[in-house]
Design an enzyme around this catalytic site. Structure first.
Site, PDB file in Angstrom:
ATOM      1  N   CYS A 167       0.633  -1.320   0.061  1.00  0.00           N
ATOM      2  CA  CYS A 167       0.332  -0.005   0.160  1.00  0.00           C
ATOM      3  C   CYS A 167       0.670   1.183  -0.010  1.00  0.00           C
ATOM      4  CB  CYS A 167      -0.856   0.174   1.296  1.00  0.00           C
ATOM      5  SG  CYS A 167      -2.345   1.204   1.153  1.00  0.00           S
ATOM      6  N   ASP A 212      -6.571  -3.131  11.586  1.00  0.00           N
ATOM      7  CA  ASP A 212      -5.179  -2.331  11.566  1.00  0.00           C
ATOM      8  C   ASP A 212      -4.995  -1.992  12.991  1.00  0.00           C
ATOM      9  OD1 ASP A 212      -2.929  -0.854  10.894  1.00  0.00           O
ATOM     10  OD2 ASP A 212      -4.241   0.122   9.244  1.00  0.00           O
TER      11      ASP A 212
END
Length: 201
Positions: free
Chosen positions: A7, A128
């Site tokens: 990412c 996360d």
């Protein structure tokens, strides 16, 4: 096989590295406050150079629905990742204007957060430790999770093999963990992908 998402790509050389490594997903960050933010034009240019077998994920943070949908429908991104306070109503509205997959991110601090993730109507959930800060969380909170998930937060070449072995996530997502001085590091990206695939052998 554990899928891999690299990412926060923002440069041509990041795309070149991704094309060599063949992760399943790469991410473009559109969140205004992110140091990895790319503009729509930058993302379109980078996407044009991306191997078509790699899915581009657009990371959004409480953005306007029509803007998110337009990015998907124009083919700039293939998947949407919602990293803000987007609720079930937002997801339902988004589904009326695009049929592309939706990932909803959840910051995990307790078992209640895991439960909320399990109940999400998103196609995928991403778990996360923060919002792109590279923070790990207590993985033991995931011992009872029932649905496939993207694991993010604090992953790097040193710990990703253990994460894959112990948690068997659907996918692992890395950004900070493959950077040096705030930019993507080809050697770290290569090592990260190798660690994941070695564990899957």
């Amino acid at each position: 096989m554990t899928k891999i998402k690299l990412c926060g790509l923002s440069r041509d050389c990041d795309i070149e590295t991704a094309n060599k490594l063949k992760p399943d997903f790469i991410g473009f960050v559109f969140a205004a406050k992110s140091k990895r933010r790319v503009t729509h034009l930058q993302a379109a240019e980078l996407k044009s150079k991306l191997d078509p077998e790699i899915k581009a994920v657009g990371v959004f943070l409480d953005d306007d629905l029509d803007m998110v949908a337009s990015m998907l429908n124009l083919g700039i991104v293939d998947v949407v990742q919602l990293h803000g306070t987007e609720d079930e109503e937002y997801l339902a509205k988004l589904r009326t204007i695009t049929d592309k997959p939706i990932i909803k991110a959840f910051v995990i601090r307790s078992e209640d957060d895991v439960k909320r993730a399990e109940e999400s109507s998103a196609d995928y959930v991403l778990l996360d430790g923060g919002k792109g800060e590279g923070k790990a969380f207590d993985w033991s909170l995931l011992k009872e999770i029932k649905r496939p998930f993207f694991l993010a937060g604090g992953l790097n070449t040193e710990n990703v093999a253990a994460a894959v072995k112990s948690l068997r996530p659907f996918a692992v997502d890395v950004s900070t963990g493959v950077e040096t001085d705030g930019v993507k590091d080809t050697e770290k990206m290569t090592a990260f992908v190798a660690e994941v695939r070695k564990e899957d052998l």
